[in-house]
Design a protein around this motif. Structure first.
Motif, mmCIF file in Angstrom:
data_model
loop_
_atom_site.group_PDB
_atom_site.id
_atom_site.type_symbol
_atom_site.label_atom_id
_atom_site.label_comp_id
_atom_site.label_asym_id
_atom_site.label_seq_id
_atom_site.Cartn_x
_atom_site.Cartn_y
_atom_site.Cartn_z
ATOM 1 N N ARG A 241 21.807 44.551 -15.854
ATOM 2 C CA ARG A 241 22.045 43.329 -16.712
ATOM 3 C C ARG A 241 22.991 42.242 -15.914
ATOM 4 N N SER B 16 15.030 48.612 -17.944
ATOM 5 C CA SER B 16 16.237 47.859 -18.126
ATOM 6 C C SER B 16 16.585 48.088 -19.752
ATOM 7 N N SER C 125 17.805 45.175 -20.949
ATOM 8 C CA SER C 125 17.410 43.870 -21.422
ATOM 9 C C SER C 125 16.044 43.806 -21.792
#
Length: 249
Positions: free
Chosen positions: A119, A149, A151
């Protein structure tokens, strides 16, 4: 048997032998017969994908440095060394580009590379920039790679822009209720052991679950009995040996 059916992913490489997220740690993982390796990736200021976990440069560099990876050009970093002062004091390894790992794995089609897109990089660069630079670097081994991830917006972007396999790293357990995850349709879900509900039963279909950080054969055996078939360890070689030594079923 557990030793044959539970795949152990080398978390940041084989970190009992070399500094995390270094080419040396990846080589050690391969030497220990790991066929799945996870690394963390960020971008330098000039857009070069490099292996690095932390938001700042204090913990891993020898000597420690100020700022973040994205504050430096590759030219400023290329001759520096990594050292884990607590885990492996005195053991150093060169700072590593993602392309170096790709070159190493070109002749190892049996190895899966999990690339955690940090991130910290996504906060400094556009999703398009990060995705483009990583995609270019891994093109020779794209079919072996999985982008993972925390994210969800980045993973949504990646799903709509390329054919990469994807993995969600859960920030909290209740993320599983988020509609974004269903829209991403990840091939993998990674979960911290500390966030896992007691006795949770894993599905054996898609997505594939991965639990980190698993460090004992007893824990591995318990999770395996609950349906888990892949886990992450900082010391995969030692965990494999311990499982084999116990003859766990």
């Amino acid at each position: 048997m557990l030793a044959d059916e539970l795949a152990i992913i080398a978390h940041r490489g084989e970190c009992s032998e070399a500094p995390e997220n270094s080419l040396a740690s990846v080589k050690e993982a391969l030497a220990g017969a790991c066929t799945a390796i996870e690394i963390d990736v960020q971008l330098t200021q000039d857009g070069i994908p490099v292996l690095f976990h932390d938001r700042d440069c204090q913990r891993m560099f020898h000597p420690p440095m100020s700022g973040a990876i994205a504050d430096y050009h590759w030219e400023q970093l290329q001759n520096l060394e990594l050292e884990e002062h607590e885990r492996l004091p005195g053991v150093r390894a060169p700072f590593t580009q993602l392309s170096d790992v790709v070159t190493l794995l070109i002749n190892r089609p049996d190895v899966t590379l999990f690339i955690e897109v940090k991130r910290a990089a996504l906060e400094r660069f556009s999703y398009a920039k990060v995705h483009e630079q990583i995609s270019l670097a891994i093109r020779p081994i794209q079919l072996q790679c999985v982008l993972i991830s925390f994210s969800l917006p980045f993973l949504s972007f990646a799903r709509s822009h390329n054919g990469h396999r994807l993995g969600v790293v859960l920030g909290e357990w209740d993320w599983l209720e988020r509609p974004e995850i269903g829209a991403i349709s990840p091939e993998y879900i990674f979960c911290n052991l500390k966030r896992l509900p007691e006795g949770f039963l894993f599905n054996t279909g898609s997505p594939t679950w991965v639990v980190y950080e698993v460090d004992t054969p007893e824990l591995a055996a318990r999770l395996f009995s609950q349906g888990l078939r892949q886990c992450e360890s900082f010391s995969p070689r030692q965990l494999k040996a311990a499982i084999a030594g116990k003859g766990a079923n």
